[in-house]
Write a protein that holds these residues in place. Structure first.
Motif, mmCIF file in Angstrom:
data_model
loop_
_atom_site.group_PDB
_atom_site.id
_atom_site.type_symbol
_atom_site.label_atom_id
_atom_site.label_comp_id
_atom_site.label_asym_id
_atom_site.label_seq_id
_atom_site.Cartn_x
_atom_site.Cartn_y
_atom_site.Cartn_z
ATOM 1 N N VAL A 1 -2.805 3.001 9.346
ATOM 2 C CA VAL A 1 -0.794 4.095 9.410
ATOM 3 C C VAL A 1 -0.749 3.746 8.123
ATOM 4 C CG1 VAL A 1 -1.320 3.366 11.468
ATOM 5 C CG2 VAL A 1 -0.372 2.296 9.907
ATOM 6 N N ARG A 2 0.568 5.584 8.003
ATOM 7 C CA ARG A 2 1.790 5.785 7.060
ATOM 8 C C ARG A 2 2.927 5.267 8.023
ATOM 9 N NH1 ARG A 2 0.666 7.055 1.730
ATOM 10 N NH2 ARG A 2 0.010 9.008 1.532
ATOM 11 N N THR A 3 3.250 4.753 8.643
ATOM 12 C CA THR A 3 4.544 4.817 9.910
ATOM 13 C C THR A 3 4.688 2.714 9.948
ATOM 14 O OG1 THR A 3 4.835 6.871 9.885
ATOM 15 C CG2 THR A 3 6.157 5.090 11.139
ATOM 16 N N PRO A 4 4.496 2.121 9.693
ATOM 17 C CA PRO A 4 4.330 0.427 9.426
ATOM 18 C C PRO A 4 5.205 0.390 11.042
ATOM 19 C CG PRO A 4 5.611 0.344 7.891
ATOM 20 C CD PRO A 4 5.597 2.106 8.261
ATOM 21 N N ARG A 5 4.166 -0.607 11.975
ATOM 22 C CA ARG A 5 4.604 -1.666 12.705
ATOM 23 C C ARG A 5 5.240 -2.937 12.659
ATOM 24 N NH1 ARG A 5 0.750 1.908 14.903
ATOM 25 N NH2 ARG A 5 -0.349 0.672 15.008
ATOM 26 N N ASP A 6 5.172 -3.484 13.562
ATOM 27 C CA ASP A 6 5.945 -4.885 13.857
ATOM 28 C C ASP A 6 4.029 -5.580 13.176
ATOM 29 O OD1 ASP A 6 8.087 -4.623 13.708
ATOM 30 O OD2 ASP A 6 8.662 -4.914 15.135
ATOM 31 N N GLY A 7 4.358 -6.494 12.327
ATOM 32 C CA GLY A 7 3.008 -7.112 12.048
ATOM 33 C C GLY A 7 1.760 -6.780 11.317
ATOM 34 N N ALA A 8 2.195 -5.209 11.119
ATOM 35 C CA ALA A 8 1.139 -4.147 9.817
ATOM 36 C C ALA A 8 0.946 -5.032 8.824
ATOM 37 C CB ALA A 8 1.833 -3.246 9.668
ATOM 38 N N VAL A 9 0.045 -5.195 8.199
ATOM 39 C CA VAL A 9 -0.799 -5.755 6.522
ATOM 40 C C VAL A 9 -0.548 -4.569 6.223
ATOM 41 C CG1 VAL A 9 -2.317 -6.303 5.368
ATOM 42 C CG2 VAL A 9 -2.284 -6.940 8.053
ATOM 43 N N GLY A 10 0.433 -4.550 4.848
ATOM 44 C CA GLY A 10 0.774 -3.487 3.386
ATOM 45 C C GLY A 10 1.520 -4.526 2.942
ATOM 46 N N PRO A 11 2.456 -3.264 2.588
ATOM 47 C CA PRO A 11 2.106 -2.064 2.233
ATOM 48 C C PRO A 11 0.875 -1.638 0.949
ATOM 49 C CG PRO A 11 4.187 -2.424 0.478
ATOM 50 C CD PRO A 11 3.784 -3.057 1.458
ATOM 51 N N PHE A 12 0.279 -0.481 1.085
ATOM 52 C CA PHE A 12 -1.050 -0.508 -0.045
ATOM 53 C C PHE A 12 -0.796 0.332 -0.780
ATOM 54 C CE2 PHE A 12 -2.984 -2.921 3.525
ATOM 55 C CZ PHE A 12 -3.238 -3.900 2.554
ATOM 56 N N ARG A 13 -0.908 0.923 -1.963
ATOM 57 C CA ARG A 13 -0.519 1.669 -2.648
ATOM 58 C C ARG A 13 -1.248 3.618 -2.940
ATOM 59 N NH1 ARG A 13 0.872 -2.192 -6.521
ATOM 60 N NH2 ARG A 13 2.980 -2.213 -6.850
ATOM 61 N N THR A 14 -3.052 2.363 -2.029
ATOM 62 C CA THR A 14 -3.304 4.335 -1.990
ATOM 63 C C THR A 14 -4.557 3.407 -0.799
ATOM 64 O OG1 THR A 14 -5.247 3.057 -3.280
ATOM 65 C CG2 THR A 14 -4.329 4.095 -4.747
ATOM 66 N N ARG A 15 -4.997 4.705 -0.274
ATOM 67 C CA ARG A 15 -5.894 4.717 0.997
ATOM 68 C C ARG A 15 -7.340 3.513 0.287
ATOM 69 N NH1 ARG A 15 -7.060 7.939 5.380
ATOM 70 N NH2 ARG A 15 -8.873 7.240 6.291
ATOM 71 N N ARG A 16 -7.771 3.887 -0.711
ATOM 72 C CA ARG A 16 -8.677 2.628 -1.536
ATOM 73 C C ARG A 16 -8.151 1.187 -0.997
ATOM 74 N NH1 ARG A 16 -13.359 3.173 -4.364
ATOM 75 N NH2 ARG A 16 -14.681 1.452 -4.215
ATOM 76 N N ALA A 17 -7.577 0.864 -1.529
ATOM 77 C CA ALA A 17 -7.327 -0.222 -1.229
ATOM 78 C C ALA A 17 -6.981 -0.997 0.236
ATOM 79 C CB ALA A 17 -5.185 -0.585 -2.002
#
Length: 574
Positions: free
Chosen positions: A327-343
């Motif tokens: 996802v691009r918009t994080p929700r509570d409990g999301a893992v990230g942030p990642f700079r690239t989709r591949r990562a």
């Protein structure tokens, strides 16, 4: 022909820079003697070269060359090389490959490089060798860029050797002249270091002359202050072409109109620019944050970051059998942030290897009908809830394990994944183990960074200070990970009244959902780096700033070993 070094040249300056540092660059300084000045018609009579790195001589190459033709009397008188001297010398066909091997991988340096490189290119073409296209530095051009006419009316090698009091006197013999050029090169590199040229890339960009178009636009920087801040190049239609930061706005922007700006993309931008606006800032942190915000707002065509804005996150779907989704918009409990989709995709693979979540994309109801499971069940990667072979209650522990891992409550999934790596290694499945090790190390880094960013974003207000270089203080008021106010207290100014004024005038930040409370990941990262730098002091924090006991940071040593390629698959930390 090739002789070992017998001494060391004076050490170059020490630089701390990006790119390829000059102190770590191997230079081969070459000089040729020839029968004339025309590379296509005349021949080489002597080659001399010195290989240096970090101011130390690594080796020397010197030989006479049989030109297979006569040497004009005036050339013999100038160089002292006679036809009798070269009669028994090796021919260029034998010398050239040895020199190319000696110079391989190095930056080529010559005094009036057009002459020497022209002869070497012609020799390669004549004898069937491809020209290796090394980076070339001309000490004549470098001297003309560095030295004024008053200081150096002549840039001949003999004149520069005398100016710099070089202990080697040029005498039109190749190896002697190459040794003198080495000394001149080092003196010139000392000069360019003071104007910010610390890497090979910067040195090569520094050499070209200023274009007339660049020179005409110098007045665009005339109104800018000598202060830190953000600058914006604007085009003919008021569009923002480029945004950057500087510790000295006027000096930095003026560099775009000089030869030190050699990047073709930015030269093109300068050609389009009609105005430069500036936003003075209190200190570098404020400048960096404002730069990020302006790039986000204007998306300038010449900022590479305009094309890679935003971050990727991994979040659990809201269903009976949750799965991970990008996802691009994080929700509570999301893992990230990642700079690239591949990562983000690599981290998802690592999480699925560590936690028994389903990997399929179908939506499964709470009471799934019985049926045939998919191939993932056969591979042991899923317990087939889609076929009714796993209930939502049986699936729930995997979801809790992931949430506890992200929240920093437990690192049990990481420990289990590391044990799997050890089993693969014992089974001699080393390639698979190495691939999964690298994925797991990337996941550890992502979890650690995400937890540290989330910890900062959770704080309603934090005030921090750093000493400036003049006995004063730089202050930052941070609210939910965003820079809300910035200021300075110069030397002799009581700091606490400044702090109170900054807090009173700080931006109001209303947090929203997600691990970073709605703050841009890149901005929170910039603020966190500033706070974590040695010397930063915490002035005030209305809520304790802490990390959970089970945070991924305890696995950092393991990830560092993995990054180094060490086959240590068992976790030995806390």
């Amino acid at each position: 022909m090739t002789t070992p070094a017998t001494g060391a040249a004076p050490a170059q300056l020490s630089f701390d820079e990006l790119g390829t540092p000059l102190r770590e660059t191997t230079f081969v300084v070459v000089d040729l003697e020839t029968t004339g000045a025309r590379a296509a018609e005349d021949a080489i009579t002597e080659i001399g070269a010195v290989k240096v790195r970090g101011g130390r001589v690594l080796g020397e190459f010197g030989t006479l060359v049989d030109p297979e033709r006569g040497i004009p009397p005036q050339v013999a008188a100038l160089t002292g090389i006679t036809e009798r001297m070269v009669a028994d010398a090796p021919k260029l066909a034998a010398v050239l490959p040895a020199f190319l091997e000696f110079a391989a991988g190095a930056v080529l340096v010559a005094h009036n490089s057009g002459f020497d490189v022209g002869f070497l290119k012609a020799a390669c073409e004549r004898h069937g060798y491809p020209w290796p296209k090394p980076p070339v530095v001309c000490t004549v051009r470098l001297a003309r860029r560095v030295l004024s006419r008053e200081e150096a009316p002549s840039c001949k090698l003999s004149a520069l050797a005398e100016l710099f009091r070089v202990p080697v006197t040029p005498n039109h013999r190749a190896l002697t002249d190459a040794r003198a050029t080495v000394q001149v090169l080092h003196r010139l590199l000392e000069r360019v270091g003071s104007v910010g040229v610390h890497s090979v890339e910067e040195l090569l960009a520094y050499l070209p002359e200023v274009t007339p178009q660049q020179r005409r636009k110098r007045e665009l920087a005339a109104h800018l202050p000598n202060a830190p801040g953000v600058y914006l190049f604007r085009g003919p239609n008021e569009e923002v072409l480029y945004v950057g930061t500087a510790s000295d706005l006027r000096r930095r922007v003026r560099q775009y109109f000089t030869a030190s700006e050699g990047r073709q993309r930015l030269r093109e931008m300068v050609a389009l620019a009609v105005r430069v606006d500036a936003v003075p800032c209190a200190h570098p942190l404020e400048a960096e944050v404002r730069e990020l915000r302006l790039i986000t707002a204007h998306k300038p065509a010449y900022n590479r970051r305009s094309k890679n804005q935003g971050a990727w996150w991994l979040a659990l779907t809201d269903e009976a059998f949750p799965r991970l989704s990008l996802v691009r918009t994080p929700r509570d409990g999301a893992v990230g942030p990642f700079r690239t989709r591949r990562a983000a995709e690599e981290a998802m693979e690592a999480l699925l290897e560590a936690v028994p979540l389903r990997a399929c994309a179908q939506r499964i109801p709470a009471r799934a009908p019985s049926g045939s499971p998919c191939a993932l069940f056969e591979l042991g990667r899923c317990k087939a809830p889609c076929a009714g072979r796993q209930s939502a209650e049986d699936y729930a522990p995997a979801v809790r394990a992931l949430r506890d891992l992200v929240a920093g409550v437990s690192t049990a999934p990481l420990r289990g994944a590391a044990e799997q790596l050890a089993e693969l290694a014992l089974a001699h499945r080393f390639e698979e183990a190495a691939t999964r090790r690298d994925r797991l190390a990337g996941l550890v880094r992502a979890l650690d960074r995400g937890q540290r960013l989330a910890g900062l974003a959770a704080l309603p207000e934090l005030v921090a200070a750093r000493p400036d270089d003049a006995g004063g203080w730089e202050f930052a008021v941070v609210r939910h990970g965003r820079l809300a106010s910035a200021g300075v207290a110069r030397r002799g100014t009581p700091p606490m009244p400044v702090v109170e004024a900054l807090v009173a005038a700080a931006e109001t930040v209303v947090p929203s959902v997600g691990p970073l409370r709605g703050a841009p990941a890149e901005e929170v990262g910039v603020v966190l780096r500033w706070l974590e730098r040695p010397g930063t002091r915490l002035v005030r924090c209305d809520t304790p700033w802490s990390s959970p006991a089970g945070a991924a940071g305890s696995w950092r040593p393991w990830a560092e070993l993995a990054d180094a390629g060490r086959d240590q698959y068992r976790f030995t930390g806390h």
